[in-house]
Design a protein around this motif. Structure first.
Motif, short mmCIF file in Angstrom:
data_model
loop_
_atom_site.label_atom_id
_atom_site.label_comp_id
_atom_site.label_asym_id
_atom_site.label_seq_id
_atom_site.Cartn_x
_atom_site.Cartn_y
_atom_site.Cartn_z
N GLY A 169 0.79 -1.22 0.00
CA GLY A 169 0.00 0.00 0.00
C GLY A 169 0.82 1.27 0.00
O GLY A 169 0.51 2.22 -0.73
N ASP A 170 1.88 1.32 0.79
CA ASP A 170 2.71 2.53 0.85
C ASP A 170 3.33 2.83 -0.51
O ASP A 170 3.39 3.99 -0.94
CB ASP A 170 3.82 2.37 1.90
N ARG A 171 3.78 1.80 -1.20
CA ARG A 171 4.37 1.99 -2.53
C ARG A 171 3.31 2.44 -3.53
O ARG A 171 3.57 3.30 -4.39
CB ARG A 171 5.03 0.70 -3.00
N MET A 172 2.13 1.86 -3.43
CA MET A 172 1.06 2.23 -4.34
C MET A 172 0.64 3.68 -4.14
O MET A 172 0.43 4.42 -5.11
CB MET A 172 -0.14 1.29 -4.14
N LEU A 173 0.55 4.11 -2.88
CA LEU A 173 0.18 5.49 -2.59
C LEU A 173 1.27 6.45 -3.04
O LEU A 173 0.97 7.52 -3.59
CB LEU A 173 -0.09 5.65 -1.10
N ALA A 174 2.52 6.08 -2.82
CA ALA A 174 3.63 6.93 -3.25
C ALA A 174 3.64 7.08 -4.77
O ALA A 174 3.89 8.16 -5.30
CB ALA A 174 4.96 6.36 -2.76
N TRP A 175 3.38 5.96 -5.45
CA TRP A 175 3.33 6.01 -6.92
C TRP A 175 2.20 6.90 -7.39
O TRP A 175 2.38 7.73 -8.30
CB TRP A 175 3.15 4.59 -7.45
N TYR A 176 1.04 6.76 -6.78
CA TYR A 176 -0.12 7.56 -7.19
C TYR A 176 0.09 9.05 -6.90
O TYR A 176 -0.16 9.89 -7.75
CB TYR A 176 -1.37 7.06 -6.47
N LEU A 177 0.57 9.34 -5.70
CA LEU A 177 0.77 10.75 -5.33
C LEU A 177 1.91 11.39 -6.11
O LEU A 177 1.99 12.62 -6.19
CB LEU A 177 1.05 10.85 -3.81
N GLY A 178 2.77 10.54 -6.68
CA GLY A 178 3.87 11.08 -7.48
C GLY A 178 3.37 11.82 -8.70
O GLY A 178 4.09 12.69 -9.24
N PHE A 179 2.19 11.52 -9.17
CA PHE A 179 1.63 12.24 -10.32
C PHE A 179 1.28 13.67 -9.98
O PHE A 179 1.11 14.52 -10.88
CB PHE A 179 0.37 11.52 -10.83
N TYR A 180 1.14 13.97 -8.69
CA TYR A 180 0.73 15.32 -8.26
C TYR A 180 1.88 16.08 -7.61
O TYR A 180 1.67 17.19 -7.12
CB TYR A 180 -0.43 15.22 -7.29
N ALA A 181 3.06 15.47 -7.60
CA ALA A 181 4.21 16.13 -6.97
C ALA A 181 4.79 17.21 -7.88
O ALA A 181 4.70 17.14 -9.10
CB ALA A 181 5.27 15.09 -6.65
#
Length: 268
Positions: free
Chosen positions: A256-268
């Motif tokens: 989950g942490d990796r999935m959230l980091a990957w997803y939020l990376g689109f908004y960084a």
């Protein structure tokens, strides 16, 4: 490398042993039978199994999947659950190594596996499994006190909206066991991961259940008796959310942490 291999082998052996106990829970809890004092026996002839009949995986293979005495077939569920629990434990170890997360999530995975099978068959989640996961959540809070608020919020993040849905639909929209499961999982995972786990569970449930309904409709259409057709169709269309929520929780706990980091990376 060698210590890791040895630990993996030991962990897998422990995993399949616990998987054997899970089979006892899966078979007896829905029938309200004792899971501690009643000796293991053949469900066909009542033959009390000896210790060498109870070696996880190996006994089933050695006996050819049949009772030693009456030769009745032994369900393939037994070796499958044992092996799957061992594989789940190994997967957790490969992700987290030797850590508190591995210990907590291994027990969680076993509880999720057993409750999933029971819920799939009976549409009920035994409260004891939710209680075990909640106890793991309390341990998680105590081992991560600086972030205790994330776990407390997690307890309510999904369960509170589901309980509101339960009240609005008078129990038709969601089951009480599902609500307790998400509350316990939230206490263990924290609010971010439990929300992700719930979303993943809903997606898995939607996709897989639609496929199952289509297969069920195709099979039910072959039944000529109208009453039998209606009964089978109604049963097959009932959705047991426990297995899908459990899968979502497991995925969120490990990745989950990796999935959230990957997803939020689109908004960084």
């Amino acid at each position: 490398m060698l210590p890791t291999i040895l630990f993996s082998i030991i962990l897998f052996l422990y995993g399949i042993t616990i998987g054997s106990f899970l089979n006892v829970c899966i078979c007896r809890l829905p029938k309200k039978e004792n899971i501690v004092t009643t000796r293991s026996h053949c469900t066909s002839c009542g033959y009390q199994l000896k210790w060498y009949d109870l070696i996880p995986l190996f006994s089933w293979v050695a006996l050819g999947g049949r009772c030693r005495k009456c030769k009745a077939r032994i369900s393939v569920q037994y070796p499958v659950i044992e092996a799957l629990n061992g594989v789940l434990w190994l997967t957790i170890f490969f992700v987290y190594g030797i850590s508190i997360e591995t210990a907590l999530y291994c027990i969680m995975a076993s509880a999720l596996l057993a409750l999933s099978v029971i819920d799939f068959r009976t549409y009920e989640i035994p409260f004891g499994f939710n209680l075990i996961i909640a106890a793991l959540g309390l341990i998680r809070v105590l081992t991560d006190l600086p972030n205790w608020t994330a776990y407390v919020i997690g307890f309510f993040a999904v369960s509170a909206p589901l309980y509101l849905l339960y009240l609005i639909t008078k129990g038709r929209g969601i089951g009480g066991g599902d609500i307790k499961l998400m509350a316990a999982a939230g206490l263990l995972l924290g609010w971010k991961l439990v929300i992700l786990g719930f979303l993943l569970g809903c997606i898995l449930g939607s996709v897989i259940h639609v496929i199952r309904m289509q297969i069920s409709d195709a099979r039910a259409s072959e039944i000529t008796n109208a009453d039998a057709f209606a009964t089978k169709n109604k049963v097959e269309h009932v959705l047991a959310m426990g297995p899908y929520l459990s899968a979502g929780i497991f995925i969120a706990a490990l990745w989950g942490d990796r999935m959230l980091a990957w997803y939020l990376g689109f908004y960084a």
